[in-house]
Scaffold this active site. Structure first.
Site, PDB file in Angstrom:
ATOM      1  N   SER A   1       3.088  10.337 -17.824  1.00 41.26           N
ATOM      2  CA  SER A   1       1.949  10.661 -18.313  1.00 41.26           C
ATOM      3  C   SER A   1       2.142  11.796 -19.521  1.00 41.26           C
ATOM      4  CB  SER A   1       0.788  11.402 -17.466  1.00 41.26           C
ATOM      5  OG  SER A   1      -0.439  11.857 -18.349  1.00 41.26           O
TER       6      SER A   1
ATOM      7  N   ASP B   1       1.025  -1.264   0.045  1.00 40.03           N
ATOM      8  CA  ASP B   1       0.013   0.074   0.011  1.00 40.03           C
ATOM      9  C   ASP B   1       0.875   1.232   0.050  1.00 40.03           C
ATOM     10  OD1 ASP B   1      -1.762   2.219   0.364  1.00 40.03           O
ATOM     11  OD2 ASP B   1      -2.673   1.204   2.399  1.00 40.03           O
TER      12      ASP B   1
ATOM     13  N   LYS C   1       0.829  14.157 -11.770  1.00 44.79           N
ATOM     14  CA  LYS C   1       1.753  13.412 -12.720  1.00 44.79           C
ATOM     15  C   LYS C   1       2.931  14.510 -13.005  1.00 44.79           C
ATOM     16  CE  LYS C   1       1.129   9.740 -13.845  1.00 44.79           C
ATOM     17  NZ  LYS C   1       1.452   8.540 -13.132  1.00 44.79           N
TER      18      LYS C   1
ATOM     19  N   TYR D   1      -5.154  15.468 -11.182  1.00 47.46           N
ATOM     20  CA  TYR D   1      -4.258  14.272 -11.817  1.00 47.46           C
ATOM     21  C   TYR D   1      -3.345  14.714 -12.348  1.00 47.46           C
ATOM     22  CZ  TYR D   1      -3.272  10.152 -14.391  1.00 47.46           C
ATOM     23  OH  TYR D   1      -2.492   9.193 -14.839  1.00 47.46           O
TER      24      TYR D   1
END
Length: 297
Positions: A143, A64, A161, A157
């Site tokens: 990304s 995790d 990234k 997001y």
């Protein structure tokens, strides 16, 4: 040569595809995921069956990335079994969609925690081992949004990234003298083959979402539809896993700093080429050119 590989966020999507592809290529792959005793127990069973049916070495490990204790335990367990870790792939990530204003700072922080701080926790667990062994490869799932065309409603997001990319770039120079190599995998916007868009989070502040709907009605769905429209019909997210297999197979010190897999060609590769060229020139200009490639330790 078979390598010992740890992948974070490997229960689905790019992580799952890459874990299976690397195992098929002959490597020992530890697919990191959380909740292996409950929610992801079926995935653990699936991977065990896949390994047995295909004669490969694909294993699941409880990892995790939101917990330093979990990261420490996972890395320690893998290292204790094999005496080394050759490749660490930072792949865990979470997407959210919606008007930027609607996300609370706490909601944005959770996206950052998964995509950036999660990698830092795993690095703090693994890098002391990699530094001592004098070799290793850090793979980062980036990304194209970091430097390419970016539609609205994905800001938390995209920001996370971009931050992860900046961290990866700094780590590349800071780890080179320890013999540790860095390579960034840059997928484009694959709208199918992963759970990114279907499982993306939404802001809790629905009143602000409603206010934006007055001028931007249906924009969340439009973004996904229009990204899909510019993606070639034969685009397959499995190409990302294939690219990872190729990068891992390359001799140490010869791997590309970035590998783009972007069927829709959003411009990221073009902009990154300029940015990375400037990075090379600058480090050479200040007399730190040796940081551009891993040392032989």
């Amino acid at each position: 040569m078979s390598k010992v590989i740890v992948i974070t966020g490997a229960s689905s999507g790019i992580g799952e595809l890459t874990a299976k592809a690397l195992a098929q290529a002959g490597h020992t792959v530890h697919a990191g995921m959380r909740n292996t005793k409950d929610r992801n127990a079926p995935k653990v069973e699936e991977y065990a069956k896949y390994s047995a049916d295909n004669g490969v070495d694909l294993r699941s490990v409880e990892l995790d990335v939101s917990s330093q204790e979990s990261a420490d335990a996972a890395i320690a367990a893998v290292h204790a079994e094999h005496g080394r870790i050759d490749v660490l792939m930072h792949n865990a990530g979470h997407m959210v969609t919606g008007p930027t204003e609607a996300f609370s700072p706490e909601e944005m922080a959770r996206v950052y925690d998964t995509n950036v701080l999660g990698a830092q926790r795993v690095n703090r667990a693994a890098l002391p081992l990699l530094r001592r062994q004098g070799h290793g490869l850090l793979l980062w799932t980036g990304s194209s949004s970091t430097r390419g065309g970016t539609p609205p409603y994905l800001a938390p997001y995209f920001a996370a990234k971009a931050a992860m990319d900046a961290v990866a770039v700094s780590y590349a120079a800071e780890l080179a003298r320890f013999g540790i190599e860095t390579s960034i995998i840059v997928p484009g916007a694959f709208t199918s083959g992963t759970n990114h868009f279907p499982n993306s989070g939404r802001p809790a502040d629905q009143a602000t979402v409603a206010a934006y709907e007055e001028r931007y009605a249906g924009l969340v769905e439009q973004v996904a539809e229009r990204l899909a429209a510019i993606t070639p019909p034969d685009a397959d997210v499995a190409a990302v896993a294939d690219a990872v297999v190729d990068v891992v197979a390359m001799p140490d010190g010869t791997r590309p700093f970035r590998t783009h897999i972007d069927p829709s060609n959003d411009g990221s590769e073009e902009v990154s080429a300029v940015a990375d060229r400037i990075r090379v020139r600058f480090l050479e200009r200040i007399g730190l050119g040796d940081l551009l490639a891993p040392a032989v330790v």
